[in-house]
Write a protein that holds these residues in place. Structure first.
Motif, PDB file in Angstrom:
ATOM      1  N   ARG A 449       0.721  -1.303  -0.154  1.00  0.00           N
ATOM      2  CA  ARG A 449       0.022   0.042  -0.139  1.00  0.00           C
ATOM      3  C   ARG A 449       0.944   1.124   0.095  1.00  0.00           C
ATOM      4  NH1 ARG A 449      -3.241  -2.839   3.718  1.00  0.00           N
ATOM      5  NH2 ARG A 449      -5.630  -3.311   2.751  1.00  0.00           N
ATOM      6  N   LEU A 450       0.932   1.833  -1.139  1.00  0.00           N
ATOM      7  CA  LEU A 450       1.832   3.148  -1.225  1.00  0.00           C
ATOM      8  C   LEU A 450       1.136   4.262  -0.501  1.00  0.00           C
ATOM      9  CD1 LEU A 450       3.085   3.022  -5.003  1.00  0.00           C
ATOM     10  CD2 LEU A 450       4.137   2.002  -2.858  1.00  0.00           C
ATOM     11  N   ASP A 451      -0.267   4.223  -0.505  1.00  0.00           N
ATOM     12  CA  ASP A 451      -1.048   5.269   0.095  1.00  0.00           C
ATOM     13  C   ASP A 451      -2.042   4.484   1.087  1.00  0.00           C
ATOM     14  OD1 ASP A 451      -3.527   5.842  -1.383  1.00  0.00           O
ATOM     15  OD2 ASP A 451      -2.036   5.815  -2.858  1.00  0.00           O
ATOM     16  N   HIS A 452      -2.809   5.099   1.917  1.00  0.00           N
ATOM     17  CA  HIS A 452      -3.925   4.461   2.674  1.00  0.00           C
ATOM     18  C   HIS A 452      -5.326   5.357   2.669  1.00  0.00           C
ATOM     19  CE1 HIS A 452      -1.895   1.570   5.807  1.00  0.00           C
ATOM     20  NE2 HIS A 452      -1.222   1.750   4.779  1.00  0.00           N
ATOM     21  N   ASP A 482      -2.364   3.697   8.510  1.00  0.00           N
ATOM     22  CA  ASP A 482      -1.075   4.272   8.569  1.00  0.00           C
ATOM     23  C   ASP A 482      -1.465   5.602   8.485  1.00  0.00           C
ATOM     24  OD1 ASP A 482       1.385   5.144   8.937  1.00  0.00           O
ATOM     25  OD2 ASP A 482       2.203   3.452   7.601  1.00  0.00           O
ATOM     26  N   LYS A 484       0.556   8.007   8.309  1.00  0.00           N
ATOM     27  CA  LYS A 484       1.518   8.818   7.576  1.00  0.00           C
ATOM     28  C   LYS A 484       1.610   8.776   6.271  1.00  0.00           C
ATOM     29  CE  LYS A 484       5.049   6.428   9.466  1.00  0.00           C
ATOM     30  NZ  LYS A 484       4.156   5.544  10.341  1.00  0.00           N
ATOM     31  N   LYS A 485       0.682   7.602   5.488  1.00  0.00           N
ATOM     32  CA  LYS A 485       0.361   7.468   4.152  1.00  0.00           C
ATOM     33  C   LYS A 485      -0.738   8.042   3.764  1.00  0.00           C
ATOM     34  CE  LYS A 485       2.971   3.161   3.790  1.00  0.00           C
ATOM     35  NZ  LYS A 485       3.098   2.031   3.472  1.00  0.00           N
ATOM     36  N   SER A 487      -3.182  11.114   2.192  1.00  0.00           N
ATOM     37  CA  SER A 487      -2.764  12.417   1.406  1.00  0.00           C
ATOM     38  C   SER A 487      -3.426  13.698   2.190  1.00  0.00           C
ATOM     39  CB  SER A 487      -3.537  12.382   0.082  1.00  0.00           C
ATOM     40  OG  SER A 487      -4.958  12.114   0.203  1.00  0.00           O
TER      41      SER A 487
END
Length: 629
Positions: A449-452, A482, A484-485, A487
């Protein structure tokens, strides 16, 4: 199609008072009864060619005028018997792929062999079958279809096996060399004599020209034909997969989301009961699963998941379901979210979709490979200026492994997006247990998962559909997120989301302020309600937080290191103790295993100086409010 004519006399059979007879100057002396029909015929032409009738007449006593012979189990019925009788009388008969099987079985029953008379019917039928029928494409398929009415006779006479071998042989050779009357799927007629020139108008052009034609076969004959084609080893697996897809679209029904089966041409009779239709479709599906090529990618994930959906509704065997799940797992990155929405028909739960089978698919996907390596293996010679050949080989093998695993890595990234989209769909199901939602979310490795953002949307949808969740359940759900991930847009939404636990909201604020600090000191404009909350604590949101500590390296900042929090004089020691106390108070509401509690605590505490003070103030508010309650 090819045909053959035997005999030269005109047809003189006629019917009088439900009795079939033949015009002749000689009085009839033989009565033959075939399945309720009576024939008034003559002994001489029939007994001279039929050994069975000779024996039956010799064993039965003669009546005053007519000898009666009963043939209750005659293969092919009255049509096949009359064809054989006309042959005995020399009357013209026409043979083709449509009636050669019944004629051959009838001739075998009557024992019309060469031992009785030279040039008898069996000999002529075999010559026509071997020299004409088996050489034509449509003739072979039509003949094979007609064997379904006489399965035992056709097997004993090797008609079925010879037709299957002829069809498989034509598929394996180049299409331009196939001797066709025409492509069977065109449904046209191209009648020619056995010795005539054959039409070339419909020569097949594509490599899969045969798939639609053999799709007309029943599943038992189709299965044997595909096995024969596969055993040749010359047809690509992708073409075999396309053929199976064509057959499934021809014979399997359209199955709605509610599990209603809309019968198409797959039904042989409207009188078939619902259970018989379902059993027939189940047999077709399980047979197709057993025919799937072993090679990955031979059939699409979409087709496999459609079969799996049908298997679920038709209550197919567990082995068929597991085989489909395994194959889907091998190429899950090709699937779509809509394909994974498999209706659940289990009486043990009320969920809208079958989540368990998707979990099985994900487990199969994880079994096919490991995560790609992140750093090459080092040797002591790696730091020397001159490296040995063995060290060069190690690096070469590492680069090759990186290249071979890159596809697996990219597929995991695609599957992560797919699973997050799937979670958004099933999150709307009010009967979906929290444990299954979390299990599917955690089935994806962390790096995939590059972003959540998509995962956050799924969590938000689940919280809105399950308002009955208590505090500990909401915390348990949000542990998979997470912050931190996320936007900036997702952070702004999460900061105002009243359904999220306060701890998550504070994490979002901290990470967003830390991100703004690293970006150059520009703090994003917060909503008015959050500004008011921060103002009550003496924090001016318009002022950028102080820069991150210059004593910490960039790598440490990226990892949110907690190395600076070990001193008891640190301003964060109090926060750490408060968090520990809160975790102990909520321990009964959390998972009994308590996994990853310390890591979450470190992640919350490992923040820049200004956000740490803000978190301490906001969390003290939360603690004091909870103590009052």
């Amino acid at each position: 199609m090819k045909f053959m004519k035997l005999g030269s006399r005109p047809d003189t059979f006629y019917t009088t008072e439900a009795v079939r007879s033949v015009t002749s100057e000689v009085s009839s002396d033989l009565i033959i009864q075939v399945k309720g029909s009576r024939y008034l015929l003559h002994k001489f032409p029939l007994l001279s060619k039929c050994l069975r009738l000779q024996r039956m007449c010799s064993e039965s006593p003669e009546s005053s005028q007519h000898q009666i012979v009963q043939l209750p189990d005659f293969p092919g019925g009255v049509e096949a018997f009359e064809l054989c009788a006309k042959f005995c009388y020399g009357i013209t008969i026409t043979l083709s792929a449509y009636n050669i099987v019944s004629a051959r079985c009838a001739a075998e029953y009557l024992q019309m062999t060469e031992d009785v008379e030279k040039g008898n019917l069996i000999y002529k039928l075999e010559v026509f079958f071997n020299s004409c029928i088996l050489h034509g494409w449509k003739d072979s398929i039509v003949t094979l279809q007609s064997t379904k009415a006489f399965p035992l006779w056709s097997e004993d006479l090797e008609i079925t096996s010879r037709c299957i071998e002829a069809i498989a042989l034509k598929v394996l050779i180049h299409p331009s060399k196939v001797n066709l009357s025409h492509s069977y799927s065109r449904r046209g007629r191209d009648d020619i004599s056995c010795n005539g020139a054959e039409s070339q108008r419909h020569k097949p052009e594509s490599k899969g020209w045969w798939a639609e034609d053999i799709a007309e076969l029943g599943i038992d004959l189709y299965w044997r034909t595909i096995i024969a084609i596969k055993s040749g080893g010359r047809v690509p697996s992708s073409l075999l997969g396309d053929a199976l897809k064509i057959y499934a679209s021809r014979w399997l029904p359209n199955i709605s989301r509610d599990g209603i089966i809309n019968k198409q041409a797959a039904s042989d009779s409207e009188a078939d009961s619902s259970s018989e239709v379902i059993s027939k479709h189940r047999l077709i599906l399980e047979s197709l699963v057993s025919l799937l090529p072993a090679e990955k990618g031979a059939v699409s994930s979409c087709f496999l998941l459609k079969l799996l959906k049908a298997a679920n509704i038709l209550n197919a065997s567990s082995s068929s379901k597991m085989e489909l799940a395994r194959r889907v797992g091998l190429q899950l990155e090709e699937a779509r979210v809509s394909d994974l929405l498999i209706p659940s028909l289990s009486y043990s739960n009320d969920t809208l979709y079958d989540v368990d089978i998707v979990m099985t698919i994900l487990e199969q996907f994880k079994l096919q490979g490991q995560s790609p390596p992140t750093s090459p293996p080092r040797s002591k010679l790696g730091f020397e200026r001159r490296r040995s050949r063995s060290a060069e080989n190690i690096d070469f093998e590492f680069q090759e492994s990186r290249r071979s695993s890159s596809a697996s890595h990219s597929s995991k990234l695609k599957v992560a997006k797919l699973v997050d989209g799937y979670l958004q769909e099933i999150a709307r199901d009010v009967n979906l247990p929290l444990s299954k939602f979390i299990a599917i979310a955690e089935a994806i490795p962390l790096f995939a998962r590059l972003d959540h953002d998509d995962l956050y949307r799924a969590i938000d949808i689940y919280l809105k559909a399950h308002t009955e969740l208590n505090k500990s359940e909401r915390k348990r759900l949000c542990r998979i997120l997470d912050c931190k991930k996320l936007s900036m847009e997702a952070c702004m939404h999460a900061a105002q989301n009243e359904l999220l636990p306060l701890r998550v909201v504070v994490q979002v604020l901290f990470f967003e302020q830390a991100r703004a600090t690293k970006a150059g000191g520009k703090v994003p404009d917060l909503p008015s309600n959050l500004k008011a909350l921060l103002a009550t604590q003496g924090i001016d949101p318009s002022r950028p937080p102080p820069p991150l500590s210059t004593t910490t390296t960039n790598a440490a900042e990226d990892q949110w290191s907690v190395s600076g929090l070990k001193s008891p004089k640190s301003s964060m020691s109090t926060l750490r103790m408060k968090l520990a106390e809160d975790d102990e108070l909520d321990g009964n509401d959390m998972n009994p295993d308590g996994i990853n509690r310390n890591s979450r605590l470190k992640a919350l505490c490992a923040l820049p100086t200004r956000p740490k003070r803000m978190f301490s103030k906001l969390w003290s508010i939360n603690r004091s409010a909870s103590e009052k309650n």
